[in-house]
Scaffold this motif. Structure first.
Motif, mmCIF file in Angstrom:
data_model
loop_
_atom_site.group_PDB
_atom_site.id
_atom_site.type_symbol
_atom_site.label_atom_id
_atom_site.label_comp_id
_atom_site.label_asym_id
_atom_site.label_seq_id
_atom_site.Cartn_x
_atom_site.Cartn_y
_atom_site.Cartn_z
ATOM 1 N N HIS A 12 -1.638 1.213 -5.746
ATOM 2 C CA HIS A 12 -0.700 0.739 -4.734
ATOM 3 C C HIS A 12 -0.316 1.945 -3.884
ATOM 4 C CE1 HIS A 12 0.131 -3.066 -6.942
ATOM 5 N NE2 HIS A 12 -0.035 -2.312 -8.020
ATOM 6 N N MET B 191 4.296 -7.730 -1.230
ATOM 7 C CA MET B 191 4.829 -6.653 -2.075
ATOM 8 C C MET B 191 5.702 -5.731 -1.231
ATOM 9 S SD MET B 191 2.723 -4.224 -4.664
ATOM 10 C CE MET B 191 3.470 -2.796 -5.420
ATOM 11 N N CYS C 259 -3.837 -4.409 -2.808
ATOM 12 C CA CYS C 259 -3.741 -4.324 -4.268
ATOM 13 C C CYS C 259 -3.865 -5.688 -4.922
ATOM 14 C CB CYS C 259 -2.411 -3.676 -4.651
ATOM 15 S SG CYS C 259 -0.977 -4.575 -4.055
ATOM 16 N N GLU D 173 -1.292 -0.294 0.201
ATOM 17 C CA GLU D 173 -2.658 -0.196 -0.325
ATOM 18 C C GLU D 173 -3.030 -1.585 -0.825
ATOM 19 O OE1 GLU D 173 -4.543 2.967 -0.801
ATOM 20 O OE2 GLU D 173 -6.043 1.389 -0.838
ATOM 21 N N HIS E 67 -0.588 -8.775 -2.198
ATOM 22 C CA HIS E 67 -0.286 -7.466 -1.613
ATOM 23 C C HIS E 67 0.683 -7.583 -0.432
ATOM 24 C CE1 HIS E 67 -0.773 -3.716 0.556
ATOM 25 N NE2 HIS E 67 -1.294 -4.361 1.572
ATOM 26 N N CYS F 231 4.203 -2.091 0.182
ATOM 27 C CA CYS F 231 2.997 -1.564 -0.436
ATOM 28 C C CYS F 231 1.986 -1.339 0.678
ATOM 29 C CB CYS F 231 2.436 -2.521 -1.474
ATOM 30 S SG CYS F 231 0.928 -1.857 -2.228
HETATM 31 CU CU LIG Z 1 0.575 -3.006 -4.045
#
Ligand SMILES: [Cu+2]
Length: 341
Positions: free
Chosen positions: A215, A261, A254, A252, A258, A250
């Motif tokens: 992440h 997040m 993931c 990245e 995602h 976040c």
């Molecule tokens: Cu993430």
């Protein structure tokens, strides 16, 4: 030049001397157009854009990034304007007329223009190198104090008991997992919270890690972005300068959630921060969450502890990343089902 050839002029041995009588001074013309355009662009960037440049001025790091972007934009604007101006000028002034089938005059070297070209481009590159290197190294810069073993730590005193108003470094562990962030505060009994409150005007040391996949912890308005990798303790520093909210995302890819997040943080006064942190600590202590959590460590093994998960989700508003990595029997409850953030 094409006009001369079309008019039947003999091909000059030296275009500079032969055309000096008829050709306008293109270099001077270009300079006289380029100069005011560049000055106007620089003023517009510095006084128009820079005050609104992301990510803002909530922290030293954020203000430093806004400054870097503004300085590099000011550096780039005259170059971009010069290139575009030359292209437009060439198309308008030097284009061949419809009935002109002749060749243009031969191209000769021009020592002075070549020397200027080398000098000016070298200076621009050297300036970008020197400025970029200094900004990476100087305190609060993006390059020095980040990573598993920071080279240039932010100044602050590391103490077991954090006090407001001092130069104590607040340590905050950021635990990423699919698909949420949990924050753990080792100086407050290792308590965990999904809220990220930070004290104003005090140094903060983030320790960013992950329980599962990769992440990235991105506190946008604070100008902090750090990879959250499993089994890695990634350090990032920040010193906030304004009270108010910020967004954590976040950064990245993931997994399927995602995009969901994210959560919100708040920069509060140091005293308010201490009151909040202590109250969460005692609440989690009473609920026996603190004793059930694994001891504070720089990285965690995401072992599923179903009983721990059950205990933690009973405490409304408090979640533990280490406690409910997988929701198990608590799936479907507001705090126990990570697939419905
Ligand atoms: Cu993430």
């Amino acid at each position: 030049m094409a006009q001369n050839a079309a008019a039947g002029d003999p091909v000059p041995a030296s275009p500079a001397s032969a055309s000096s009588g008829t050709e306008p001074r293109h270099g001077l013309r270009l300079l006289l157009i380029w100069l005011p355009l560049s000055v106007a662009a620089i003023l517009a960037i510095w006084f128009g854009l820079y005050p609104h440049m992301p990510p803002g001025r909530m922290s030293d790091a954020a203000a430093g990034q806004a400054f870097d972007i503004a300085v590099l934009a000011v550096t780039a604007a005259p170059v971009v304007i010069g290139i575009l101006l030359y292209m437009v000028y060439a198309v308008v002034v030097w284009r061949a007329r419809p009935d002109d089938d002749s060749d243009g005059p031969p191209i000769h070297g021009h020592t002075r223009i070549q020397a200027w070209w080398i000098i000016v481009t070298s200076l621009v590159v050297l300036w970008a190198f020197a400025f970029g290197t200094y900004q990476l190294v100087q305190p609060g810069g993006g390059g020095g104090g980040q990573g598993p073993s920071p080279i240039w730590p932010l100044r602050g005193t590391l103490t077991a008991a954090w006090t407001p108003g001092s130069n104590d470094m607040l340590q905050v562990q950021v635990i990423a997992q699919q698909w949420q962030f949990t924050y753990r505060f080792p100086q407050f009994g290792g308590m965990e919270s999904t809220r990220l409150n930070l004290p104003d005007d005090m140094p903060v040391e983030f320790h960013v890690t992950s329980l599962d996949v990769i992440h990235s912890f991105w506190a946008y308005q604070l100008g902090v972005k750090a990879d959250a990798n499993p089994k890695v303790d990634n350090v990032a520093y920040v010193k906030a300068h304004h009270l108010g909210g910020f967004t954590v995302r976040c950064s990245e890819l993931c997994g399927i959630w995602h995009g969901a997040m994210y959560n919100y943080g708040q920069v509060v006064t140091p005293a308010a921060f201490q009151t909040w942190a202590r109250s969460v600590e005692s609440q989690e202590h009473r609920a026996r969450v603190l004793s059930a959590l694994p001891p504070f460590a720089l990285t965690y093994d995401p072992t599923v502890i179903p009983q721990l998960g059950k205990d933690i989700v009973k405490v409304a508003g408090i979640t533990g990343a280490n406690g409910y990595y997988y929701p198990g029997p608590q799936a479907g409850t507001p705090h126990g089902d990570p697939v419905s953030p």
